[in-house]
Design a protein around this motif. Structure first.
Motif, PDB file in Angstrom:
ATOM      1  N   UNK A   1     -25.286  30.134 -22.415  1.00 22.13           N
ATOM      2  CA  UNK A   1     -23.879  30.116 -22.102  1.00 22.13           C
ATOM      3  C   UNK A   1     -23.217  28.860 -22.649  1.00 22.13           C
ATOM      4  N   UNK A   2     -21.925  28.768 -22.452  1.00 23.67           N
ATOM      5  CA  UNK A   2     -21.150  27.621 -22.916  1.00 23.67           C
ATOM      6  C   UNK A   2     -20.184  27.200 -21.812  1.00 23.67           C
ATOM      7  N   UNK A   3     -19.705  25.977 -21.911  1.00 21.20           N
ATOM      8  CA  UNK A   3     -18.754  25.461 -20.923  1.00 21.20           C
ATOM      9  C   UNK A   3     -17.585  24.793 -21.641  1.00 21.20           C
ATOM     10  N   UNK A   4     -16.434  24.785 -20.995  1.00 23.54           N
ATOM     11  CA  UNK A   4     -15.265  24.142 -21.576  1.00 23.54           C
ATOM     12  C   UNK A   4     -14.287  23.775 -20.476  1.00 23.54           C
ATOM     13  N   UNK A   5     -13.323  22.965 -20.842  1.00 27.03           N
ATOM     14  CA  UNK A   5     -12.194  22.639 -19.966  1.00 27.03           C
ATOM     15  C   UNK A   5     -10.907  22.942 -20.721  1.00 27.03           C
ATOM     16  N   UNK A   6      -9.837  23.118 -19.983  1.00 24.53           N
ATOM     17  CA  UNK A   6      -8.510  23.344 -20.569  1.00 24.53           C
ATOM     18  C   UNK A   6      -7.676  22.106 -20.269  1.00 24.53           C
ATOM     19  N   UNK A   7      -7.269  21.421 -21.321  1.00 20.85           N
ATOM     20  CA  UNK A   7      -6.545  20.160 -21.139  1.00 20.85           C
ATOM     21  C   UNK A   7      -5.567  19.958 -22.288  1.00 20.85           C
ATOM     22  N   UNK A   8      -4.700  18.953 -22.140  1.00 25.75           N
ATOM     23  CA  UNK A   8      -3.747  18.606 -23.181  1.00 25.75           C
ATOM     24  C   UNK A   8      -2.381  19.187 -22.931  1.00 25.75           C
ATOM     25  N   UNK A   9      -1.418  18.783 -23.751  1.00 30.22           N
ATOM     26  CA  UNK A   9      -0.051  19.275 -23.661  1.00 30.22           C
ATOM     27  C   UNK A   9       0.507  19.457 -25.075  1.00 30.22           C
ATOM     28  N   UNK A  10       0.628  20.689 -25.575  1.00 27.42           N
ATOM     29  CA  UNK A  10       0.296  21.928 -24.872  1.00 27.42           C
ATOM     30  C   UNK A  10      -1.209  22.091 -24.690  1.00 27.42           C
ATOM     31  N   UNK A  11      -1.586  22.886 -23.699  1.00 27.65           N
ATOM     32  CA  UNK A  11      -2.983  23.006 -23.305  1.00 27.65           C
ATOM     33  C   UNK A  11      -3.803  23.734 -24.364  1.00 27.65           C
TER      34      UNK A  11
ATOM     35  N   UNK B   1     -16.930  44.302 -27.730  1.00 30.00           N
ATOM     36  CA  UNK B   1     -17.417  43.259 -26.831  1.00 30.00           C
ATOM     37  C   UNK B   1     -16.463  43.166 -25.647  1.00 30.00           C
ATOM     38  N   UNK B   2     -17.017  42.947 -24.462  1.00 29.80           N
ATOM     39  CA  UNK B   2     -16.208  42.886 -23.244  1.00 29.80           C
ATOM     40  C   UNK B   2     -16.239  41.467 -22.682  1.00 29.80           C
ATOM     41  N   UNK B   3     -15.064  40.942 -22.345  1.00 28.21           N
ATOM     42  CA  UNK B   3     -14.938  39.637 -21.695  1.00 28.21           C
ATOM     43  C   UNK B   3     -14.330  39.856 -20.316  1.00 28.21           C
TER      44      UNK B   3
ATOM     45  N   UNK C   1     -21.999  44.005 -26.054  1.00 26.40           N
ATOM     46  CA  UNK C   1     -22.292  42.743 -25.370  1.00 26.40           C
ATOM     47  C   UNK C   1     -21.173  42.460 -24.381  1.00 26.40           C
ATOM     48  N   UNK C   2     -21.543  41.813 -23.277  1.00 26.54           N
ATOM     49  CA  UNK C   2     -20.587  41.503 -22.210  1.00 26.54           C
ATOM     50  C   UNK C   2     -20.686  40.011 -21.904  1.00 26.54           C
ATOM     51  N   UNK C   3     -19.521  39.353 -21.824  1.00 29.51           N
ATOM     52  CA  UNK C   3     -19.460  37.932 -21.474  1.00 29.51           C
ATOM     53  C   UNK C   3     -18.609  37.772 -20.230  1.00 29.51           C
ATOM     54  N   UNK C   4     -19.000  36.812 -19.401  1.00 22.27           N
ATOM     55  CA  UNK C   4     -18.318  36.573 -18.127  1.00 22.27           C
ATOM     56  C   UNK C   4     -17.754  35.159 -18.100  1.00 22.27           C
ATOM     57  N   UNK C   5     -16.505  35.065 -17.713  1.00 27.06           N
ATOM     58  CA  UNK C   5     -15.818  33.775 -17.646  1.00 27.06           C
ATOM     59  C   UNK C   5     -15.483  33.473 -16.193  1.00 27.06           C
ATOM     60  N   UNK C   6     -15.894  32.309 -15.715  1.00 28.11           N
ATOM     61  CA  UNK C   6     -15.653  31.933 -14.319  1.00 28.11           C
ATOM     62  C   UNK C   6     -15.520  30.421 -14.215  1.00 28.11           C
TER      63      UNK C   6
ATOM     64  N   UNK D   1     -12.384  22.471 -12.525  1.00 28.68           N
ATOM     65  CA  UNK D   1     -11.689  22.404 -13.802  1.00 28.68           C
ATOM     66  C   UNK D   1     -12.576  22.833 -14.967  1.00 28.68           C
ATOM     67  N   UNK D   2     -13.863  22.973 -14.711  1.00 23.87           N
ATOM     68  CA  UNK D   2     -14.819  23.354 -15.757  1.00 23.87           C
ATOM     69  C   UNK D   2     -15.011  24.869 -15.736  1.00 23.87           C
ATOM     70  N   UNK D   3     -14.904  25.486 -16.911  1.00 30.96           N
ATOM     71  CA  UNK D   3     -15.098  26.930 -17.026  1.00 30.96           C
ATOM     72  C   UNK D   3     -16.460  27.223 -17.649  1.00 30.96           C
ATOM     73  N   UNK D   4     -17.055  28.337 -17.204  1.00 32.05           N
ATOM     74  CA  UNK D   4     -18.363  28.750 -17.706  1.00 32.05           C
ATOM     75  C   UNK D   4     -18.230  30.094 -18.412  1.00 32.05           C
ATOM     76  N   UNK D   5     -18.656  30.158 -19.665  1.00 33.06           N
ATOM     77  CA  UNK D   5     -18.716  31.398 -20.435  1.00 33.06           C
ATOM     78  C   UNK D   5     -20.185  31.802 -20.510  1.00 33.06           C
TER      79      UNK D   5
END
Length: 478
Positions: A297-307, A94-96, A268-273, A280-284
Motif C-alpha cells: 500500500x501507499x500513504x499520503x497527506x493532503x496539504x498546501x494552498x491550493x491543496x 479498476x475500482x477505488x 483490481x480494487x483499491x481502498x482509500x481510508x 490527516x494521513x491517508x492510506x491507499x
C-alpha cells in the motif's frame, strides 16, 4: 447486430432512415437503453429499408447454431499492459473505494496530472505520457477540478471532461446527461482523444442510468460489461470511484456500496481510508488483485494552498482487510452476522428515500439475503411500510422519512402493527392495557388521539405534538 447499431452505421454512411410507428414515441429524456428496447422490434424493417427490399421480404434464418469453441493452443499469450505497474492495468476496470471526503478525487487528479506530464508514479515506476478523460458529477470543473490539476502541475491540454451528450434537433443543439449506457458516445470520445490512458468515472453510482439498480448484480454487469470491452479495445484504464457503505463486513471489498458486481468485474480494487492513528494521513491499500501478486500500500497527506497530494516515500505493508480489522477493534474478518449485513444493506438502500417493497425484496434475494433475515433487519431498523398514495404500491422507508400525510388505505403490512397495539379508549388519547403505549413514528410522542375512519374499519392516530397521522385496521378481541 442490433437496431441501434444499424441506425448508427446508416447515418454514418449518409443514409436517412425513418421508422414510422404510432406506438413508438421516444421522449428526449429517455436513455439509450430505452431507445434500444423500443427500436429492437423494428430491426428487420430497418434492414429491409436499407436493402430496399419489398416490405413482405423476410430475412433468411440461420441453418443451425451451436457452441463457439476456441482451442487455447490458438490463443496468443500476451503480457498485461500496465498503466501503473502491478496496480492499475490499461484496458481493464479498476475500482477505488472510500468514504466521502477521504481524498478520492484528489488521488484521481494526481494520477491524471502524472499521466499528462509523464511524471513517475509515487513508488518510482515510470509513467507513460498521455491524456485522460474525466466523467464526474460531484466536483465543479471551474472551482474544484481545474485548481486541483494546477496544484498538481498538470498539462491541462491533455485532460478532458465528458460533461454530457450533445444532441441536435432541427438545428438546435441540446446537451443531455451522460450515462454509461451511452457506450457509443464514450467510444467517440476515446476516438477523439487518441492517446487516452485513463478514464475516471466519479462516482460510478451517478452514471449507471435511471434504469439500472446499483444493488442488482445482473443490471450492474449489463452496464459495465460493454465498458470493459470498450476499455480493452482502446487500451485505456477505466477507474471507477465508489463510495463505501456504512457498517462492517468480513472483507474490505464487501464495503463497496452497491452490488458485488462492482468488485467482481473490476480486475483490481483499491481502498482509500484515513489512518486511525493519524487522521490527516491517508492510506491507499490493496484489495482484490486478479492480474498481479498482492503489492504494498501507499500513504499520503493532503496539504498546501491550493491543496495537493503529498505521497510518502516508504510503502505501507498492510492490506485493506488488515486495516478493516483494525477499524473493527482488532477483530480479524468475520465479526459481522448475516443479520448485521442485512441491516447495513437495507439501511443503504433506503437512505436515499422510500423504495418499492417488492423490488427491495427481489434485490435482497439477488444479493443473497434471505426473506427471514430481511424481515429481521426490517424490524431492527423499524422500517415503515405504507402504500404510495391511495391504493398505490407498498413502499418501505426509514422511520425519520415517514411523510406528514395520512395513509388513506389499510392493508396486510399494518396488520401486524395493529395486532400488537390493541387500542382502548381513554378520554381523547389512546392507551394500552397490556402492551406499551404506541408512539408517533416521526417524533416519538405518546400523546396520540384516535379517530375512527373508513366506516369504522380503521382508526386514525393523530399526534398532538407534531400533527403526524397514521391509519391501521381495528382489531376486535374474540
Amino acid at each position: 447486430m442490433d437496431a441501434l447499431e444499424l441506425l448508427r452505421l446508416a447515418r454514418a454512411d449518409g443514409v436517412e432512415v425513418n421508422v414510422v410507428d404510432m406506438d413508438m414515441e421516444v421522449r428526449a429524456y429517455e436513455d439509450q437503453r430505452h431507445w434500444l428496447d423500443k427500436l429492437r422490434p423494428h430491426k428487420f424493417a430497418i434492414i429491409r429499408h436499407l436493402l430496399s427490399e419489398p416490405s413482405e421480404a423476410k430475412l433468411p434464418l440461420p441453418d443451425s447454431y451451436g457452441p463457439a469453441l476456441v482451442c487455447m493452443a490458438d490463443v496468443e499469450s500476451r503480457p498485461i499492459n500496465w498503466l501503473w505497474r502491478n496496480r492499475i492495468a490499461r484496458g481493464r476496470i479498476t475500482l477505488l473505494v472510500g468514504m466521502p471526503g477521504c481524498g478520492k478525487s484528489f488521488v484521481t487528479c494526481d494520477l491524471a496530472s502524472r499521466i499528462s506530464t509523464g511524471t513517475p508514479w509515487p513508488d518510482g515506476e515510470p509513467c507513460e505520457r498521455g491524456s485522460s478523460i474525466f466523467i464526474t458529477a460531484e466536483d465543479d470543473p471551474s472551482d474544484t477540478i481545474r485548481p486541483r490539476l494546477d496544484a498538481h502541475l498538470a498539462d491541462v491540454t491533455r485532460i478532458h471532461l465528458l460533461s454530457g451528450v450533445k444532441r441536435v434537433e432541427k438545428g438546435e443543439t441540446k446537451e443531455l446527461s451522460f450515462t454509461l449506457a451511452d457506450v457509443d458516445v464514450l467510444a467517440e470520445a476515446l476516438d477523439s482523444v487518441a492517446d487516452c490512458r485513463l478514464v475516471v468515472v466519479d462516482p460510478i453510482g451517478s452514471f449507471l442510468g435511471s434504469r439500472c439498480d446499483a444493488h442488482r448484480d445482473n443490471e450492474v454487469r449489463s452496464v459495465l460489461a460493454p465498458i470493459a470491452k470498450l476499455a480493452e479495445q482502446h487500451g485505456a484504464a477505466v477507474l471507477l470511484i465508489a463510495h463505501r457503505r456504512k457498517g462492517t463486513a468480513t472483507m474490505a471489498d464487501d464495503m463497496a456500496l452497491g452490488s458485488r458486481a462492482f468488485t467482481g468485474i473490476a480486475r483490481s480494487v483499491w481502498h482509500l481510508s484515513r489512518d486511525p492513528d493519524t487522521p490527516l494521513r491517508r492510506l491507499l491499500l490493496p484489495g482484490k488483485s486478479n492480474l498481479a501478486a498482492e503489492t504494498t500500500g501507499l500513504a499520503f497527506t493532503i496539504a498546501g494552498e491550493p491543496a495537493s497530494v503529498h505521497w510518502e516515500r516508504d510503502p505501507v505493508a498492510m492490506s485493506a482487510d488488515e486495516a478493516l480489522a483494525r477499524e473493527n477493534g482488532g477483530r480479524a474478518g468475520g465479526a459481522t452476522t448475516a443479520e448485521g449485513e442485512a441491516v447495513d444493506w437495507l439501511h443503504n438502500r433506503l437512505a436515499d428515500g422510500p423504495q418499492p417493497a417488492k423490488e427491495t425484496k427481489e434485490a435482497a434475494s439477488a444479493d443473497g439475503i434471505s426473506s427471514r433475515t430481511l424481515d429481521r433487519a426490517k424490524r431492527k431498523l423499524n422500517v415503515q411500510a405504507a402504500p404510495d398514495g391511495y391504493r398505490g404500491p407498498w413502499v418501505w422507508r426509514l422511520p425519520d422519512e415517514l411523510p406528514h400525510t395520512e395513509c388513506a388505505d389499510d392493508g396486510p403490512e399494518f396488520a401486524e402493527y395493529a395486532k400488537e397495539n390493541i387500542l382502548a379508549h381513554s378520554g381523547e388519547t389512546v392507551a394500552h392495557s397490556d402492551v406499551p403505549s404506541p408512539h408517533c413514528p416521526h417524533c416519538g410522542s405518546t400523546e396520540l388521539r384516535q379517530t375512527p375512519i373508513h366506516e369504522g374499519r380503521s382508526a386514525r392516530l393523530d399526534c398532538t405534538k407534531c400533527g403526524h397521522t397514521i391509519d391501521f385496521p381495528i382489531w376486535q378481541s374474540a
